[in-house]
Design an enzyme around this catalytic site. Structure first.
Site, PDB file in Angstrom:
ATOM      1  N   LYS A 159       0.873  -1.186   0.000  1.00 51.58           N
ATOM      2  CA  LYS A 159       0.000   0.000   0.000  1.00 51.58           C
ATOM      3  C   LYS A 159       0.903   1.227   0.000  1.00 51.58           C
ATOM      4  CE  LYS A 159      -4.274   1.459   2.362  1.00 51.58           C
ATOM      5  NZ  LYS A 159      -5.198   1.496   1.241  1.00 51.58           N
TER       6      LYS A 159
HETATM    7  N1  PPE Z   1      -7.863  -2.237  -2.648  1.00 49.01           N
HETATM    8  C1  PPE Z   1      -7.390  -0.983  -2.638  1.00 49.01           C
HETATM    9  C2  PPE Z   1      -6.760  -0.431  -3.863  1.00 49.01           C
HETATM   10  C3  PPE Z   1      -7.494  -0.222  -1.474  1.00 49.01           C
HETATM   11  O1  PPE Z   1      -7.022   1.019  -1.451  1.00 49.01           O
HETATM   12  C4  PPE Z   1      -8.112  -0.768  -0.328  1.00 49.01           C
HETATM   13  C5  PPE Z   1      -8.230   0.051   0.916  1.00 49.01           C
HETATM   14  C6  PPE Z   1      -8.589  -2.096  -0.399  1.00 49.01           C
HETATM   15  C7  PPE Z   1      -8.434  -2.807  -1.572  1.00 49.01           C
HETATM   16  C8  PPE Z   1      -9.190  -2.779   0.779  1.00 49.01           C
HETATM   17  O2  PPE Z   1      -8.207  -3.038   1.755  1.00 49.01           O
HETATM   18  P1  PPE Z   1      -8.548  -3.109   3.308  1.00 49.01           P
HETATM   19  O3  PPE Z   1      -8.865  -1.708   3.734  1.00 49.01           O
HETATM   20  O4  PPE Z   1      -7.319  -3.632   3.919  1.00 49.01           O
HETATM   21  O5  PPE Z   1      -9.689  -4.022   3.458  1.00 49.01           O
HETATM   22  N2  PPE Z   1      -8.603   1.401   0.658  1.00 49.01           N
HETATM   23  C9  PPE Z   1      -8.710   2.430   1.651  1.00 49.01           C
HETATM   24  C10 PPE Z   1      -9.587   3.538   1.082  1.00 49.01           C
HETATM   25  C11 PPE Z   1      -8.984   4.818   1.109  1.00 49.01           C
HETATM   26  C12 PPE Z   1      -7.811   4.755   0.238  1.00 49.01           C
HETATM   27  O6  PPE Z   1      -8.003   4.601  -0.965  1.00 49.01           O
HETATM   28  O7  PPE Z   1      -6.749   4.790   0.797  1.00 49.01           O
HETATM   29  C13 PPE Z   1      -9.384   1.986   2.892  1.00 49.01           C
HETATM   30  O8  PPE Z   1     -10.401   1.310   2.769  1.00 49.01           O
HETATM   31  O9  PPE Z   1      -8.948   2.380   3.965  1.00 49.01           O
END
Ligand code: PPE
Length: 314
Positions: A159
């Site tokens: 990330k």
């Molecule tokens: N894919 C992407 C590209 C992504 O950014 C997130 C989190 C997820 C999947 C889901 O991951 P998780 O939160 O671990 O279940 N995206 C964040 C949104 C804000 C941002 O883009 O940054 C979040 O949900 O916190």
């Protein structure tokens, strides 16, 4: 502004006023996106506020940093305590938590060389990511003209700040065309994920989601939902997701820390089933929110109490 209620920020070991949490324009990360971050949620429970899946998020933060050769100058336990401390100082009962590690000022060569690793933790109240109604009514998505980058370009499982430019292109295009969210295909033509969420479909009582082979971030919420679904007795499969699979699904939903569990009701004008939140999605949402609120004792270990930070195992 999202930060109206945020009074304090944790920065490099200190709690400082939000107004003073600035960085220099020569910071490497500002120029090249050279940072890694996490997004977590702190929920209110009957026994006080608690961070959901703190350990899994910290694992991913350190893994993301190691992908980019970044050494986070704090131990896990220090960051865990810092997260709890900054939530308490801001007196938030529930909030979003954003730890960010980035290269600061020293050089603007692309190689970050001796740039210091700066660590900040921001917290702020954040309601439903895709709008409060979306949890019940679902969202309308469009397949993005932008592809999700391949992990051989940048590992999608990390990330990292700069890679979100791909998501920004996709979500801006989707919103401009009147949709709530973008769905990105990968370079193989299969579905990858939303701009900030993972995807699940429900078909004949089974759940299907994709994995790291399909250019996705391995979401913490994705893992949580797989566990909840299995505990509810559903079969959960991982494999490639084709657009057809989504269009012909009985139900579909997004998962993410910000989006939580959000039904998808329409893809480019095609309704998924009858366009209503489906029964499996609803059941999973119910268990998910019982878990995040501490009402379901089976999942209490997913919650990390904010007030009892010291002396816990991380
Ligand atoms: N894919 C992407 C590209 C992504 O950014 C997130 C989190 C997820 C999947 C889901 O991951 P998780 O939160 O671990 O279940 N995206 C964040 C949104 C804000 C941002 O883009 O940054 C979040 O949900 O916190």
């Amino acid at each position: 502004m999202a930060f109206d209620q945020t009074r304090w920020v944790w920065r490099n070991g200190d709690i400082i006023p939000w107004m003073e949490a600035n960085t220099h324009v020569s910071a490497h990360a500002l120029h090249y996106g050279s940072g890694v971050f996490e997004g977590m949620r702190c929920y209110e429970t009957a026994s006080g506020s608690a961070v959901f899946q703190l350990n899994a998020h910290l694992d991913r933060l350190y893994n993301s940093a190691s992908v980019y050769g970044m050494e986070i100058p704090y131990q896990r336990i220090e960051l865990a305590e810092a997260i709890c401390e900054v939530i308490e100082r801001n007196e938030f009962s529930s909030c979003y938590v954003r730890p960010l590690c980035y290269y600061g000022s020293s050089t603007l060569g692309v190689h970050p060389a001796k740039c210091p690793v700066e660590v900040v933790i921001l917290t702020w109240p954040w309601a439903a990511y895709l709008g409060t109604e979306s949890i019940e009514k679902g969202v309308r998505v469009t397949v993005s003209p932008w592809l999700k980058f391949h992990s051989q370009m940048m590992p999608t499982t990390a990330k990292a700040c700069g890679q979100y430019l791909n998501s920004i292109l996709a979500v801006r295009d989707a919103v401009r065309r009147g949709f709530d969210e973008a769905l990105l295909l990968n370079t193989d033509g299969h579905i990858a994920e939303g701009s900030g969420e993972n995807l699940f479909i429900v078909r004949d009582g089974r759940l299907v989601t994709n994995d790291e082979r399909h250019s996705i971030l391995l979401g913490v919420t994705r893992e949580v939902v797989m566990q909840i679904a299995r505990d509810l007795g559903y079969r959960v499969e991982t494999g490639a997701l084709r657009l057809d699979d989504l269009l012909n699904a009985d139900e579909a939903f997004f998962t993410g820390t910000a989006a939580e569990v959000t039904p998808i009701r329409e893809v480019d004008g095609v309704t998924i089933n009858d366009g209503q939140r489906g029964p499996v999605t609803r059941q999973i949402q119910e268990v998910f929110f019982s878990a995040t609120s501490g009402r379901d004792s089976r999942y209490r270990h997913w919650l990390h109490p904010v007030a009892q930070a010291v002396g816990m195992n991380y």
